[in-house]
Enzyme design. Structure first.
Site, PDB file in Angstrom:
ATOM      1  CG  ASP A  41      -7.406  39.367  67.599  1.00 12.20           C
ATOM      2  OD1 ASP A  41      -8.191  39.992  66.872  1.00 12.20           O
ATOM      3  OD2 ASP A  41      -7.653  39.105  68.795  1.00 12.20           O
ATOM      4  CE1 TYR A  93      -9.163  39.658  74.776  1.00  9.14           C
ATOM      5  CE2 TYR A  93      -7.430  39.579  73.143  1.00  9.14           C
ATOM      6  CZ  TYR A  93      -8.741  39.386  73.488  1.00  9.14           C
ATOM      7  OH  TYR A  93      -9.636  38.935  72.553  1.00  9.14           O
ATOM      8  CB  SER A 105     -15.581  41.240  67.695  1.00 16.26           C
ATOM      9  OG  SER A 105     -15.412  39.998  68.338  1.00 16.26           O
ATOM     10  CD  GLN A 134     -12.135  38.561  66.739  1.00 20.78           C
ATOM     11  OE1 GLN A 134     -12.181  38.489  67.965  1.00 20.78           O
ATOM     12  NE2 GLN A 134     -11.212  39.259  66.099  1.00 20.78           N
ATOM     13  N   PRO A 186     -11.524  28.254  67.538  1.00 21.69           N
ATOM     14  CG  PRO A 186      -9.545  27.975  66.317  1.00 21.69           C
ATOM     15  CD  PRO A 186     -10.278  28.969  67.179  1.00 21.69           C
ATOM     16  CG  LEU A 187      -8.278  24.393  68.878  1.00 16.15           C
ATOM     17  CD1 LEU A 187      -6.894  24.507  69.496  1.00 16.15           C
ATOM     18  CD2 LEU A 187      -8.422  23.064  68.121  1.00 16.15           C
ATOM     19  N   GLY A 227      -5.048  31.033  69.897  1.00 13.90           N
ATOM     20  CA  GLY A 227      -4.401  31.763  70.978  1.00 13.90           C
ATOM     21  C   GLY A 227      -3.558  30.865  71.856  1.00 13.90           C
TER      22      GLY A 227
END
Length: 337
Positions: free
Chosen positions: A50, A55, A151, A177, A207-208, A283
């Protein structure tokens, strides 16, 4: 343990439960390190990667493209559009003009002739959705895109995009997303079940909680200089960097370690233990980060683990009462004066 691939929504494409996120590539993560991570992930069975046009000013797409070039067909490659790429009024958004221009630019940066999955990066509240969906349908017909997704869309927008696709005779989006982690469970209210109902797989991000759930932050001490909080990262400081979350992270880490589980693995495994989640984006900034993330696939949580988290953060809520992410504002109050 071999990777257990999952169908992405109602599509026929299968993806790994971990998605390699490349937001750091071409920026804090140099090209050589990025390519080592990509190669290692592929060897471990990861096939979902992804990136996004914005970015690191487009360098993430460049580095990602060169990193997957030799094994292009192995990868399900996702990128995004909407955020501004320049000062002009049409250098961003979701007009037909920008979508076509943006996809052509992404293809050049990625060094490929097709994108597997193109996401709306976020909702543009005052722009028409129909024009964007039709433009994406045209690009799919031309072979430049295989699928599309959304997203940071609320459930009603997911439904509207699905209905527009039906009206225009093109395939529905296959992926949603949302932000989803132990500290922010708001997606459970409508985004996750809505996506499932309309045939979209959920590919969650963070997720973190931008690293807070690794347990590396001590709520009684200043963050280390080499951490995201220590570097003064804007997004963590306005979202997960809250006293309540830091204290909860300490309790979650203690619970995980008592079970013999790394806190990072526990937090990722918790997201993946939701049947409505197809994959989650991790990531890495360093190769060591990725080496840690992959271990989450070997973790199985129990009903007791689920109950423990429910006792800390109520389903459907954020860990801090009244919290909203300023990056994705609530649009339901429009003052008359």
């Amino acid at each position: 343990m071999p990777v257990q691939y999952r169908y992405l929504g109602r599509s026929g494409i299968k993806v790994s439960p971990l998605t390699l996120g490349t937001m750091m590539f071409g920026g804090q993560t140099d090209e050589a390190t990025s390519h080592r991570i990509i190669d290692k992930a592929r060897e471990q069975g990861i096939n979902f990667i992804d990136t996004a046009d914005v970015y690191n000013g487009g360098q993430s797409e460049v580095v990602t493209g060169t990193g997957i070039k030799a094994q292009r067909d192995h990868w399900v490659l996702a990128t995004k559009f909407v955020n501004a790429r320049g000062p002009g009024p049409n250098e961003g958004g979701q007009s037909r003009k920008w979508i076509i221009e943006g996809v052509e630019d992404s293809l050049r940066r990625l060094g490929t002739d097709y994108i597997d999955l193109l996401y709306f990066h976020r909702a543009v509240f005052d722009a028409p959705l129909g024009e964007a969906v039709r433009a994406i349908g045209d690009l799919i017909a031309q072979g430049k895109l295989r699928y599309f997704g959304v997203s940071n869309f609320r459930a009603w927008r997911i439904a509207e995009v699905a209905h527009l696709a039906d009206r225009f005779g093109i395939d529905r989006p296959i992926a949603s997303q949302p932000l989803y982690n132990i500290f922010n469970r708001v997606a459970e209210v409508e985004q996750l079940p809505g996506a499932d109902f309309y045939g979209l797989g959920t590919v969650s991000y963070s997720p973190l909680a931008r690293g807070v759930l690794t347990g590396k932050y001590d709520p009684d001490k200043a963050p280390a200089a080499d951490t995201r909080a220590g570097r003064g990262d804007k997004r963590i400081l306005e979202t997960e960097w809250r006293p309540e979350s830091l204290e909860l992270a300490r309790r979650i880490a203690a619970h995980a370690r008592a079970r013999g589980i790394d806190p990072t693995h526990f937090a990722i495994a918790w997201v993946l233990n939701n049947k409505l989640v197809t994959s989650t984006i991790t990531g890495p900034r360093t190769e060591a980060h990725w080496d840690n993330y992959i271990g989450a696939l070997d973790v199985t949580l129990t009903a007791e683990d689920e109950a423990f988290i429910d006792g800390l953060v109520t389903t459907g809520h954020a860990s801090t009462p009244g919290f909203n992410d300023p990056g994705h504002p609530i649009e339901g109050r429009v003052a008359r004066a």
